[in-house]
Structure formats: C-alpha cells, structure tokens
Design a protein around this motif. Structure first.
Motif, PDB file in Angstrom:
ATOM      1  N   THR A  28     -16.702 -10.929  -2.750  1.00 16.62           N
ATOM      2  CA  THR A  28     -17.538 -11.975  -2.591  1.00 16.62           C
ATOM      3  C   THR A  28     -17.160 -12.230  -1.056  1.00 16.62           C
ATOM      4  OG1 THR A  28     -15.687 -13.574  -2.754  1.00 16.62           O
ATOM      5  CG2 THR A  28     -17.089 -12.743  -4.637  1.00 16.62           C
ATOM      6  N   SER A  29     -18.233 -13.122  -0.543  1.00 16.73           N
ATOM      7  CA  SER A  29     -18.267 -13.911   0.812  1.00 16.73           C
ATOM      8  C   SER A  29     -16.894 -14.484   1.211  1.00 16.73           C
ATOM      9  CB  SER A  29     -19.347 -14.590   1.077  1.00 16.73           C
ATOM     10  OG  SER A  29     -19.463 -15.496   0.338  1.00 16.73           O
ATOM     11  N   LYS A  30     -16.398 -15.151   0.102  1.00 18.57           N
ATOM     12  CA  LYS A  30     -15.254 -15.901   0.202  1.00 18.57           C
ATOM     13  C   LYS A  30     -14.017 -14.898   0.266  1.00 18.57           C
ATOM     14  CE  LYS A  30     -12.968 -19.944  -1.501  1.00 18.57           C
ATOM     15  NZ  LYS A  30     -13.136 -21.405  -2.386  1.00 18.57           N
ATOM     16  N   GLU A  31     -14.064 -13.805  -0.408  1.00 15.34           N
ATOM     17  CA  GLU A  31     -12.853 -12.958  -0.275  1.00 15.34           C
ATOM     18  C   GLU A  31     -12.973 -12.345   1.152  1.00 15.34           C
ATOM     19  OE1 GLU A  31     -13.848 -10.730  -3.638  1.00 15.34           O
ATOM     20  OE2 GLU A  31     -12.342 -11.675  -5.115  1.00 15.34           O
ATOM     21  N   LYS A  32     -14.385 -11.907   1.577  1.00 18.18           N
ATOM     22  CA  LYS A  32     -14.316 -11.418   2.817  1.00 18.18           C
ATOM     23  C   LYS A  32     -13.812 -12.152   4.067  1.00 18.18           C
ATOM     24  CE  LYS A  32     -17.852  -8.386   1.125  1.00 18.18           C
ATOM     25  NZ  LYS A  32     -19.363  -7.802   1.343  1.00 18.18           N
ATOM     26  N   GLU A  33     -13.866 -13.444   3.900  1.00 22.16           N
ATOM     27  CA  GLU A  33     -13.521 -14.282   5.020  1.00 22.16           C
ATOM     28  C   GLU A  33     -12.066 -14.623   4.767  1.00 22.16           C
ATOM     29  OE1 GLU A  33     -15.822 -17.741   4.374  1.00 22.16           O
ATOM     30  OE2 GLU A  33     -17.821 -16.749   4.947  1.00 22.16           O
ATOM     31  N   ARG A  34     -11.304 -14.265   3.609  1.00 22.30           N
ATOM     32  CA  ARG A  34      -9.800 -14.529   3.635  1.00 22.30           C
ATOM     33  C   ARG A  34      -8.943 -13.839   4.700  1.00 22.30           C
ATOM     34  NH1 ARG A  34      -8.809 -12.739  -1.710  1.00 22.30           N
ATOM     35  NH2 ARG A  34      -9.638 -14.867  -2.566  1.00 22.30           N
ATOM     36  N   PRO A  35      -8.092 -14.472   5.395  1.00 22.61           N
ATOM     37  CA  PRO A  35      -7.407 -13.633   6.295  1.00 22.61           C
ATOM     38  C   PRO A  35      -6.413 -12.812   5.746  1.00 22.61           C
ATOM     39  CG  PRO A  35      -7.120 -16.022   6.613  1.00 22.61           C
ATOM     40  CD  PRO A  35      -7.819 -15.928   5.485  1.00 22.61           C
ATOM     41  N   ILE A  36      -6.095 -11.751   6.446  1.00 26.11           N
ATOM     42  CA  ILE A  36      -5.346 -10.527   5.826  1.00 26.11           C
ATOM     43  C   ILE A  36      -3.923 -10.550   6.906  1.00 26.11           C
ATOM     44  CG2 ILE A  36      -4.711  -7.975   5.549  1.00 26.11           C
ATOM     45  CD1 ILE A  36      -7.773  -7.789   4.605  1.00 26.11           C
ATOM     46  N   ILE A  37      -3.010 -10.495   6.738  1.00 24.89           N
ATOM     47  CA  ILE A  37      -1.720 -10.222   7.477  1.00 24.89           C
ATOM     48  C   ILE A  37      -1.318  -8.667   7.187  1.00 24.89           C
ATOM     49  CG2 ILE A  37       0.562 -10.839   8.188  1.00 24.89           C
ATOM     50  CD1 ILE A  37      -0.375 -13.944   7.709  1.00 24.89           C
ATOM     51  N   PHE A  38      -1.148  -7.823   7.995  1.00 27.88           N
ATOM     52  CA  PHE A  38      -0.449  -6.700   7.731  1.00 27.88           C
ATOM     53  C   PHE A  38       1.055  -6.679   8.093  1.00 27.88           C
ATOM     54  CE2 PHE A  38      -4.917  -5.767   8.185  1.00 27.88           C
ATOM     55  CZ  PHE A  38      -5.221  -4.757   6.901  1.00 27.88           C
ATOM     56  N   ILE A  39       1.950  -6.270   7.118  1.00 22.63           N
ATOM     57  CA  ILE A  39       3.056  -6.145   7.601  1.00 22.63           C
ATOM     58  C   ILE A  39       3.312  -4.746   7.579  1.00 22.63           C
ATOM     59  CG2 ILE A  39       5.625  -6.358   6.816  1.00 22.63           C
ATOM     60  CD1 ILE A  39       4.630  -8.881   5.306  1.00 22.63           C
ATOM     61  N   CYS A  40       3.860  -4.172   8.749  1.00 23.29           N
ATOM     62  CA  CYS A  40       3.845  -2.525   8.902  1.00 23.29           C
ATOM     63  C   CYS A  40       5.240  -2.205   9.356  1.00 23.29           C
ATOM     64  CB  CYS A  40       2.676  -2.140  10.106  1.00 23.29           C
ATOM     65  SG  CYS A  40       0.879  -2.725   9.539  1.00 23.29           S
ATOM     66  N   HIS A  41       5.427  -0.998   9.063  1.00 27.49           N
ATOM     67  CA  HIS A  41       6.692  -0.464   9.483  1.00 27.49           C
ATOM     68  C   HIS A  41       6.398   1.155  10.080  1.00 27.49           C
ATOM     69  CE1 HIS A  41      10.353   2.258   8.658  1.00 27.49           C
ATOM     70  NE2 HIS A  41      10.706   1.358   8.922  1.00 27.49           N
TER      71      HIS A  41
ATOM     72  N   SER B 288      -8.518   5.539   5.928  1.00 28.89           N
ATOM     73  CA  SER B 288      -9.721   5.487   5.482  1.00 28.89           C
ATOM     74  C   SER B 288      -9.670   4.935   3.844  1.00 28.89           C
ATOM     75  CB  SER B 288     -10.464   6.743   5.295  1.00 28.89           C
ATOM     76  OG  SER B 288     -11.796   6.615   4.635  1.00 28.89           O
ATOM     77  N   SER B 289      -8.395   5.428   3.060  1.00 24.47           N
ATOM     78  CA  SER B 289      -8.207   5.244   1.833  1.00 24.47           C
ATOM     79  C   SER B 289      -7.858   3.584   1.830  1.00 24.47           C
ATOM     80  CB  SER B 289      -7.133   5.935   1.270  1.00 24.47           C
ATOM     81  OG  SER B 289      -6.819   5.305  -0.259  1.00 24.47           O
ATOM     82  N   LEU B 290      -7.091   3.125   2.694  1.00 28.38           N
ATOM     83  CA  LEU B 290      -6.831   1.782   2.756  1.00 28.38           C
ATOM     84  C   LEU B 290      -7.955   0.865   2.926  1.00 28.38           C
ATOM     85  CD1 LEU B 290      -4.846  -0.511   3.010  1.00 28.38           C
ATOM     86  CD2 LEU B 290      -4.154  -0.089   5.384  1.00 28.38           C
ATOM     87  N   LEU B 291      -8.824   1.242   3.913  1.00 31.83           N
ATOM     88  CA  LEU B 291     -10.126   0.361   4.269  1.00 31.83           C
ATOM     89  C   LEU B 291     -10.903   0.247   3.046  1.00 31.83           C
ATOM     90  CD1 LEU B 291     -12.019  -1.155   6.357  1.00 31.83           C
ATOM     91  CD2 LEU B 291     -12.549   0.885   7.103  1.00 31.83           C
ATOM     92  N   ASN B 292     -11.006   1.452   2.488  1.00 31.68           N
ATOM     93  CA  ASN B 292     -12.100   1.367   1.253  1.00 31.68           C
ATOM     94  C   ASN B 292     -11.451   0.773   0.236  1.00 31.68           C
ATOM     95  OD1 ASN B 292     -13.628   3.277   2.607  1.00 31.68           O
ATOM     96  ND2 ASN B 292     -12.821   5.133   1.814  1.00 31.68           N
ATOM     97  N   ILE B 293     -10.086   0.678  -0.136  1.00 30.26           N
ATOM     98  CA  ILE B 293      -9.516  -0.112  -0.964  1.00 30.26           C
ATOM     99  C   ILE B 293      -9.844  -1.659  -0.701  1.00 30.26           C
ATOM    100  CG2 ILE B 293      -7.510  -0.826  -2.079  1.00 30.26           C
ATOM    101  CD1 ILE B 293      -6.544   2.027  -1.984  1.00 30.26           C
ATOM    102  N   ILE B 294      -9.555  -1.879   0.601  1.00 30.00           N
ATOM    103  CA  ILE B 294      -9.733  -3.424   0.831  1.00 30.00           C
ATOM    104  C   ILE B 294     -11.123  -3.857   0.563  1.00 30.00           C
ATOM    105  CG2 ILE B 294      -9.747  -5.081   2.697  1.00 30.00           C
ATOM    106  CD1 ILE B 294      -7.296  -3.244   3.755  1.00 30.00           C
ATOM    107  N   ASN B 295     -11.955  -2.918   1.067  1.00 29.05           N
ATOM    108  CA  ASN B 295     -13.522  -3.407   0.871  1.00 29.05           C
ATOM    109  C   ASN B 295     -14.026  -3.466  -0.699  1.00 29.05           C
ATOM    110  OD1 ASN B 295     -13.978  -3.661   3.594  1.00 29.05           O
ATOM    111  ND2 ASN B 295     -14.560  -1.246   3.724  1.00 29.05           N
ATOM    112  N   ASP B 296     -13.371  -2.733  -1.576  1.00 29.82           N
ATOM    113  CA  ASP B 296     -13.918  -2.544  -2.801  1.00 29.82           C
ATOM    114  C   ASP B 296     -13.195  -3.865  -3.499  1.00 29.82           C
ATOM    115  OD1 ASP B 296     -15.158  -0.201  -2.508  1.00 29.82           O
ATOM    116  OD2 ASP B 296     -13.325   0.804  -3.502  1.00 29.82           O
ATOM    117  N   MET B 297     -12.031  -4.429  -3.021  1.00 25.65           N
ATOM    118  CA  MET B 297     -11.413  -5.401  -3.518  1.00 25.65           C
ATOM    119  C   MET B 297     -11.835  -6.720  -3.012  1.00 25.65           C
ATOM    120  SD  MET B 297      -7.350  -5.963  -3.189  1.00 25.65           S
ATOM    121  CE  MET B 297      -7.347  -7.156  -1.399  1.00 25.65           C
TER     122      MET B 297
ATOM    123  N   TYR C  85       0.853  -1.048   0.080  1.00 22.76           N
ATOM    124  CA  TYR C  85       0.016   0.003  -0.011  1.00 22.76           C
ATOM    125  C   TYR C  85       0.797   1.313  -0.062  1.00 22.76           C
ATOM    126  CZ  TYR C  85      -3.297   3.701   1.652  1.00 22.76           C
ATOM    127  OH  TYR C  85      -3.858   4.898   1.819  1.00 22.76           O
ATOM    128  N   GLY C  86       0.470   2.086  -1.197  1.00 21.43           N
ATOM    129  CA  GLY C  86       1.520   3.138  -1.142  1.00 21.43           C
ATOM    130  C   GLY C  86       0.842   4.531  -0.794  1.00 21.43           C
TER     131      GLY C  86
END
Length: 134
Positions: A103-116, A91-100, A71-72
């Motif tokens: 489907t219900s299968k995509e919404k259940e897929r775990p997300i791992i954030f690597i942050c610095h 807010s932009s990050l959340l909106n992009i993730i929600n837009d992406m 994410y840039g």
C-alpha cells in the motif's frame, strides 16, 4: 501465524505490537558464517544459557511502535571469488521489501537498517538496486 525455519532465511518478523507500525527496522547480520538470529544473541553471564536476542527481547521496549525484522542469508562466502552472492542477497532483500510494502502508506513508512559488516554491503547493494529501478 508466523512460520520460521532454523536458518531464518529471508525476512523474519521478530516484533510487531501494533497493527499499523510507524517504523520498520530491518537487521542484517554480517559475520562470515553468521546467523540472522544467533548473530544478535547474547549468551554470556546472566543470560541463563538460553541467550537474549536484543532485537526481540530489548529493542521493542525502546521502540514499541515499530515492526522489527531480521534478514537471513547464507554468509558462508569464504570459498568463492564471486560477488554474485552479494548481488543476489541484495536483490532478494529488495524484492522481499517491495513485496511486503504493497500500500502507499506502507511504502511511505521509514525503514531503519541495522547492519553489521557484510550485512552493510548487502544493504548497500539493495539500496543501489532500488535507486536504479526507481
């Protein structure tokens, strides 16, 4: 076809070997003035000058069933006293993730954030917004 600009603004997919990944990994850089691609690149001895981007060049071998993204955002916030930028980036990050994830299968897929550093604050803002909106 993936179109990427030099700034890597927003979300850029760096790796997706399989059609239906079981895991999403999103890296969020945090260095002031950092870059969504360059912040994860090694240009030291043995890198042949071009550099190795570990999210793209090494992580897929370890977790091939994942979709790896970066994410840039403009992290040049040193000349401001406002936190509006961080709120906007979260807010932009959340909106992009929600837009992406449509489907219900995509919404259940775990997300791992690597942050610095600052990237962790951006992700924390996105997670707080997600909690409030759900």
């Amino acid at each position: 076809m993936v179109v990427v600009d030099d700034d890597f603004d927003a979300l850029t997919v760096l790796h997706m070997r399989i059609r239906t990944p079981i895991l999403a990994i999103i890296a969020v850089h945090g260095a002031l003035g950092g870059h969504a691609f360059g912040s994860w690149t090694f240009r030291g001895p043995g890198s042949n000058g071009a550099g190795a981007m570990w999210l793209r060049d090494f992580l897929p071998d370890e977790i091939p069933q994942s979709r790896i993204m970066t994410y840039g955002y403009n992290s040049n916030i040193t000349d401001t006293d406002s936190v509006a930028g961080i709120r906007s980036y979260g807010s932009s990050l959340l909106n992009i993730i929600n837009d992406m994830r449509t489907t219900s299968k995509e919404k259940e897929r775990p997300i791992i954030f690597i942050c610095h550093s600052l990237g962790g604050i951006v992700v924390k803002e996105a997670l707080n917004r997600a909690r409030v909106h759900n």
